[in-house]
Design a protein around this motif. Structure first.
Motif, PDB file in Angstrom:
ATOM      1  N   VAL A  12      37.107  -5.985  19.888  1.00  0.00           N
ATOM      2  CA  VAL A  12      35.697  -6.289  19.613  1.00  0.00           C
ATOM      3  C   VAL A  12      34.880  -5.033  19.934  1.00  0.00           C
ATOM      4  N   GLN A  13      34.211  -4.504  18.918  1.00  0.00           N
ATOM      5  CA  GLN A  13      33.417  -3.286  19.121  1.00  0.00           C
ATOM      6  C   GLN A  13      31.995  -3.505  18.617  1.00  0.00           C
ATOM      7  N   THR A  14      31.045  -2.941  19.341  1.00  0.00           N
ATOM      8  CA  THR A  14      29.633  -3.134  18.974  1.00  0.00           C
ATOM      9  C   THR A  14      28.946  -1.789  18.769  1.00  0.00           C
ATOM     10  N   HIS A  15      28.188  -1.712  17.688  1.00  0.00           N
ATOM     11  CA  HIS A  15      27.334  -0.541  17.469  1.00  0.00           C
ATOM     12  C   HIS A  15      25.971  -1.002  16.975  1.00  0.00           C
ATOM     13  N   MET A  16      24.993  -0.117  17.099  1.00  0.00           N
ATOM     14  CA  MET A  16      23.681  -0.458  16.550  1.00  0.00           C
ATOM     15  C   MET A  16      23.721  -0.143  15.059  1.00  0.00           C
ATOM     16  N   HIS A  17      23.492  -1.172  14.264  1.00  0.00           N
ATOM     17  CA  HIS A  17      23.665  -1.040  12.816  1.00  0.00           C
ATOM     18  C   HIS A  17      22.370  -0.646  12.124  1.00  0.00           C
ATOM     19  N   ASP A  18      21.234  -1.106  12.661  1.00  0.00           N
ATOM     20  CA  ASP A  18      19.969  -0.791  11.993  1.00  0.00           C
ATOM     21  C   ASP A  18      18.816  -0.908  12.990  1.00  0.00           C
ATOM     22  N   ILE A  19      17.814  -0.101  12.750  1.00  0.00           N
ATOM     23  CA  ILE A  19      16.534  -0.207  13.464  1.00  0.00           C
ATOM     24  C   ILE A  19      15.455  -0.062  12.406  1.00  0.00           C
ATOM     25  N   TYR A  20      14.574  -1.032  12.309  1.00  0.00           N
ATOM     26  CA  TYR A  20      13.522  -0.941  11.293  1.00  0.00           C
ATOM     27  C   TYR A  20      12.264  -1.642  11.793  1.00  0.00           C
ATOM     28  N   THR A  21      11.180  -1.416  11.099  1.00  0.00           N
ATOM     29  CA  THR A  21       9.906  -1.995  11.534  1.00  0.00           C
ATOM     30  C   THR A  21       9.273  -2.811  10.422  1.00  0.00           C
ATOM     31  N   LYS A  22       8.451  -3.748  10.845  1.00  0.00           N
ATOM     32  CA  LYS A  22       7.566  -4.456   9.927  1.00  0.00           C
ATOM     33  C   LYS A  22       6.191  -4.449  10.572  1.00  0.00           C
ATOM     34  N   THR A  23       5.182  -4.193   9.765  1.00  0.00           N
ATOM     35  CA  THR A  23       3.833  -4.154  10.313  1.00  0.00           C
ATOM     36  C   THR A  23       2.989  -5.245   9.686  1.00  0.00           C
ATOM     37  N   GLY A  24       2.396  -6.042  10.541  1.00  0.00           N
ATOM     38  CA  GLY A  24       1.522  -7.112  10.061  1.00  0.00           C
ATOM     39  C   GLY A  24       0.185  -7.062  10.762  1.00  0.00           C
ATOM     40  N   ARG A  25      -0.584  -8.131  10.628  1.00  0.00           N
ATOM     41  CA  ARG A  25      -1.912  -8.150  11.224  1.00  0.00           C
ATOM     42  C   ARG A  25      -1.876  -8.044  12.744  1.00  0.00           C
ATOM     43  N   SER A  26      -0.760  -8.510  13.326  1.00  0.00           N
ATOM     44  CA  SER A  26      -0.681  -8.497  14.792  1.00  0.00           C
ATOM     45  C   SER A  26      -0.069  -7.206  15.325  1.00  0.00           C
ATOM     46  N   GLY A  27       0.236  -6.272  14.436  1.00  0.00           N
ATOM     47  CA  GLY A  27       0.788  -5.004  14.894  1.00  0.00           C
ATOM     48  C   GLY A  27       2.193  -4.781  14.377  1.00  0.00           C
ATOM     49  N   ARG A  28       2.859  -3.816  14.998  1.00  0.00           N
ATOM     50  CA  ARG A  28       4.182  -3.426  14.521  1.00  0.00           C
ATOM     51  C   ARG A  28       5.275  -4.189  15.276  1.00  0.00           C
ATOM     52  N   MET A  29       6.216  -4.681  14.527  1.00  0.00           N
ATOM     53  CA  MET A  29       7.377  -5.347  15.106  1.00  0.00           C
ATOM     54  C   MET A  29       8.580  -4.434  14.858  1.00  0.00           C
ATOM     55  N   ILE A  30       9.379  -4.269  15.881  1.00  0.00           N
ATOM     56  CA  ILE A  30      10.575  -3.431  15.747  1.00  0.00           C
ATOM     57  C   ILE A  30      11.802  -4.329  15.824  1.00  0.00           C
ATOM     58  N   PHE A  31      12.675  -4.181  14.834  1.00  0.00           N
ATOM     59  CA  PHE A  31      13.895  -4.985  14.757  1.00  0.00           C
ATOM     60  C   PHE A  31      15.105  -4.096  15.076  1.00  0.00           C
TER      61      PHE A  31
END
Lengths: 137, 153
Positions: B104-123
């Motif tokens: 079982v191996q884990t890596h970070m696959h993606d980092i992205y943002t969405k910006t809405g009225r309440s500000g920026r969300m980071i996924f």
């Protein structure tokens, strides 16, 4: 009707609703098997102490319910992906309906896409997502 | 690394952390565990519930239950407030069997943002992969965590 091959499937078809066992004993059995045996999943009082309305069904168990529903409908289906969003907690000992609708059929690959929902008795969608399954042609 | 009160440079995070395995371990599933997992979810097919079945295997979503020993790579920024589970996807490719070691191996696959009225969300999307001793991929599971960035004053 039990589904065996791709030709048995109709676009827009609703899978038979599955009402899973969400009782505390069964959720505890799952939590132990999954290695997720935390009090918030297995003890109503402990979950309330954490600010939850009661013990919650692990999201990964919801995924298991969705997969089981697909297999009840099509026992030979090969589940290739289950993608879920946990919109709100599902509470242990409450009744939920697990449902699916066929939204795409790829005649060439044998792949079917199914929209998935888990709703409570108030009709609120608690979990939603999609599955991709393969059926023989 | 920025503190939680500074706007994160998502491009820099992607450059530094994406696709680098940061957690790895081996596990072996017991038949009892597989049966309990499957039956509690409501599976009734013998290949999931009967260890004597010729094709006995783990239920397809079991990979979602595996957890990394550490949730983020070393040196990853820490955040104030609670990250929320934004979803889980599991994609089985080949059956997992009882008694067979699984890497079982884990890596970070993606980092992205969405910006809405309440500000920026980071996924942040962590991808866990499962493979057998021959290195054959058995499947993967993605876990998405979303963090609402503090508004800048």
């Amino acid at each position: 009707m039990t589904i065996h091959t791709l030709s048995d499937v109709s676009f827009g078809e609703q899978l038979p609703t599955f009402t899973p066992d969400t009782g505390l004993l069964n959720v505890k059995k799952f939590a132990v098997a999954a290695g997720w045996d935390a009090p918030r999943f297995t003890d109503h009082a402990a979950a309330r102490d954490q600010g939850l309305p009661g013990a919650v069904i692990p999201g990964i168990m919801s995924q298991g319910f969705l997969s089981a529903m697909i297999h009840h409908w099509a026992p030979t289906a090969d589940v290739k992906k289950v993608d879920t969003v946990f919109r709100a907690p599902c509470i242990v000992d409450e009744i939920y309906n697990v449902e699916g609708v066929v939204t795409d059929i790829d005649e060439e690959t044998g792949e079917i896409e199914i929209d998935l929902t888990i709703t409570n008795q108030a009709g609120e969608t608690r979990v939603f997502g999609t599955a991709k399954v393969l059926l023989s042609q | 690394m920025p503190t939680a009160d500074q706007a994160l440079d998502v491009a820099a995070l992607r450059d530094q952390f994406l696709n680098v395995v940061f957690d790895s371990y081996e596990l072996t599933l017991s038949a009892d565990r597989l049966v309990a997992y499957a039956t509690s979810c409501g599976e009734t097919a013998a290949k999931f519930t009967d260890p004597q079945h010729a094709d006995f295997q783990a239920p397809p979503t079991i990979g979602s239950s595996f957890q990394p020993k550490q949730r983020f790579p070393k040196g990853f920024p820490t955040f104030h407030g609670l990250g929320m589970d934004a979803g889980k996807a599991v994609a089985p490719d080949k059956p997992m069997r009882a008694g067979v070691p699984i890497l079982v191996q884990t890596h970070m696959h993606d980092i992205y943002t969405k910006t809405g009225r309440s500000g920026r969300m980071i996924f942040f999307v962590n991808r866990m992969t499962f493979s057998d001793e021959a290195g054959i991929l058995l499947g993967s599971a993605d876990t998405s965590i979303v963090i609402r960035e503090k508004p800048q004053t």
